[in-house]
Design an enzyme around this catalytic site. Structure first.
Site, PDB file in Angstrom:
ATOM      1  N   GLU A 117       0.027  25.922  44.990  1.00 32.05           N
ATOM      2  CA  GLU A 117       0.907  26.451  43.960  1.00 32.05           C
ATOM      3  C   GLU A 117       0.255  26.538  42.578  1.00 32.05           C
ATOM      4  OE1 GLU A 117       4.622  24.324  44.098  1.00 32.05           O
ATOM      5  OE2 GLU A 117       5.037  25.038  46.111  1.00 32.05           O
ATOM      6  N   GLU A 162       5.527  26.012  52.978  1.00 28.18           N
ATOM      7  CA  GLU A 162       6.579  25.057  52.574  1.00 28.18           C
ATOM      8  C   GLU A 162       7.914  25.773  52.514  1.00 28.18           C
ATOM      9  OE1 GLU A 162       6.065  22.842  48.897  1.00 28.18           O
ATOM     10  OE2 GLU A 162       3.962  22.456  49.392  1.00 28.18           O
TER      11      GLU A 162
HETATM   12  C1  FCB Z   1       6.755  22.357  45.915  1.00 33.06           C
HETATM   13  C2  FCB Z   1       5.626  21.353  45.952  1.00 33.06           C
HETATM   14  C3  FCB Z   1       5.916  20.104  46.732  1.00 33.06           C
HETATM   15  C4  FCB Z   1       7.340  19.652  46.542  1.00 33.06           C
HETATM   16  C5  FCB Z   1       8.301  20.803  46.790  1.00 33.06           C
HETATM   17  C6  FCB Z   1       9.746  20.427  46.695  1.00 33.06           C
HETATM   18  O1  FCB Z   1       6.691  23.098  44.759  1.00 33.06           O
HETATM   19  O2  FCB Z   1       4.466  21.937  46.505  1.00 33.06           O
HETATM   20  O3  FCB Z   1       4.993  19.130  46.343  1.00 33.06           O
HETATM   21  O4  FCB Z   1       7.488  19.109  45.294  1.00 33.06           O
HETATM   22  O5  FCB Z   1       8.035  21.829  45.896  1.00 33.06           O
END
Ligand code: FCB
Length: 441
Positions: free
Chosen positions: A167, A351
């Site tokens: 990210e 994710e």
């Molecule tokens: C993302 C992150 C992870 C966690 C989630 C909820 O942005 O990569 O570490 O904090 O959000």
């Protein structure tokens, strides 16, 4: 959960994701201090000033945790490597205990039939490098390249895929413009430099790993769907600026070697000199693209200097992070990424997940809301597949309740509940539902 493995292509991977600082326990095993320790020690930054010193104590309990991943029927485990655990000063002498830990962890995945999906940087910059300006300093590309070489010479032969930087928006914009993550700056010049150097470091790490003969190399981007808050032209423009800063800067840099004009309008005067010459290194070919997706935002114009925008509260149901639940955003991004940026390149949802309260009652955590959230997003992954998008896998964030950065330990994202006093693990209903979907048991 209605969906199961058979609803997806045979080679589709299911996994779950974590990150080092959020679960390992940074006080253990000779890890160096990080800028998240510094940020958390500064009053007002983190709820209850909590840090990752103990976290889930995964450093000592990784075998039990990987047993849970394997028993649920996951194919892959996405984890990250702490730079400060490997190189406590960020450069120089490696910490043997740290290298040994990631070695054991990798072998433990392979022993359980789990594919290791590594991330090189999930935010815990060694404090010694923060002292030198961290992401503001161009030299970080070389420091990061050297770290990459150190750890991949040790693990590279056993890792399925490697992502460089988790990210980049959070690293650069959230950390240097909004002040919501370490190092907590609110400074446009620092932000512009970080926006560029984070991608330069990505490019350097890819170059280093190609030099080691590695493949399976990718980048992980967090994308947020940007909607205008109303029908006005000003709101459309505000949403386009947000989309540019949040999404298109990084995708454009990495996949086209170009930053979007709509962002350069604001950042060009603050960029490091000669940045244009770096775009070739930044946009080297990758083997896959990772998308982290959680929510959308509604945007309106705001008075004041560029980017002159504000977020407006939406009306959709929200998670405990106060994030609107908007699975269509994932479908939109999967389609847009393939059609505008990555073509045939494999895409992974690296994710996706939600936070909630999740208190155990009589030893059970009934998180039906999480089951519904995951199922709704998986349904949109199926829609994307049906439209020809090459989505190759989906990772739930997260295996364990863990350290949710500036929100401390309050926001529980895990499929497995963690009692932060006893560190006991209790699989939630969502864990059991996924296990049934993946194994049929
Ligand atoms: C993302 C992150 C992870 C966690 C989630 C909820 O942005 O990569 O570490 O904090 O959000």
């Amino acid at each position: 959960m209605q969906l199961n493995r058979k609803d997806f292509p045979e080679d589709f991977l299911f996994g779950t994701a974590t990150s080092s600082y959020q679960i390992e326990g940074h006080a253990f095993g000779g890890a160096g201090r990080t800028h998240w320790d510094d940020y958390a020690d500064t009053p007002g930054n983190v709820v209850r000033a909590e840090n990752g010193a103990t976290a889930c104590d995964h450093y000592h309990r990784y075998a039990e945790d990987l047993d849970l991943v394997a028993a649920a029927g996951f194919d892959a485990y996405r984890f990250s490597i702490s730079w400060a655990r490997v190189l406590p000063e960020g450069r120089g002498t490696p910490n043997r205990e740290g290298l040994d830990f990631y070695d054991r962890l990798t072998d433990a995945m392979l022993e359980r039939g789990l594919k290791p999906y590594a991330t090189l940087y999930h935010w815990e910059l060694p404090s010694a490098l923060a002292d030198l300006g961290g992401w503001r300093n161009r030299d970080i590309a070389h420091w990061f390249g050297d770290f990459t070489e150190t750890i991949m010479r040790r693990l590279g032969d056993r890792i399925d895929t490697v992502a460089t930087i988790n990210e980049p928006w959070c690293v650069a914009w959230l950390g240097h413009f909004l002040g919501g993550h370490a190092p907590g700056l609110r400074d446009i010049r620092a932000a512009a430099r970080a926006m560029h150097h984070v991608l330069l470091a990505h490019g350097r790490a890819i170059e280093v790993m190609r030099g080691l003969g590695m493949d399976g190399l990718g980048g992980v981007f967090n994308l947020e769907w940007a909607h205008p808050a109303d029908d006005s032209e000003e709101a459309y423009e505000a949403a386009a600026r947000y989309d540019g800063i949040y999404n298109r800067w990084f995708m454009g840099g990495v996949f086209k070697g170009q930053y979007p004009d709509i962002v350069l309008e604001g950042l060009a005067p603050h960029m490091p000199e000669g940045w244009q010459d770096d775009m070739g290194l930044i946009s080297q070919p990758l083997d896959w693209c990772g998308i982290n997706y959680y929510t959308r935002k509604l945007l309106a114009p705001a008075k004041g200097p560029w980017p002159s925008l504000q977020e407006v509260r939406g009306i959709l149901p929200k998670t405990y992070m106060d994030w609107e639940i908007y699975p269509e955003g994932l479908l939109n991004f999967l389609e847009r990424t393939a059609s505008e940026y990555t073509g045939d390149l494999p895409i992974y949802v690296t994710e996706n997940g939600m936070a909630s309260h999740d208190d155990p009652v009589a030893g059970e955590v009934q998180d039906e809301h999480r089951i519904a959230f995951i199922e709704a997003h998986l349904a949109d992954v199926r829609r994307a597949l049906a439209r020809g998008v090459p989505v190759k896998g989906y990772f739930v964030w997260s295996l364990l309740d863990n350290y949710e950065w500036s929100f401390g330990y309050d926001k529980r994202f895990g499929l497995v509940h963690v009692d932060f006093d006893t560190l006991a693990r209790t699989p939630k209903a969502s864990y059991h539902a996924l296990k049934r979907a993946l194994t049929g048991e």
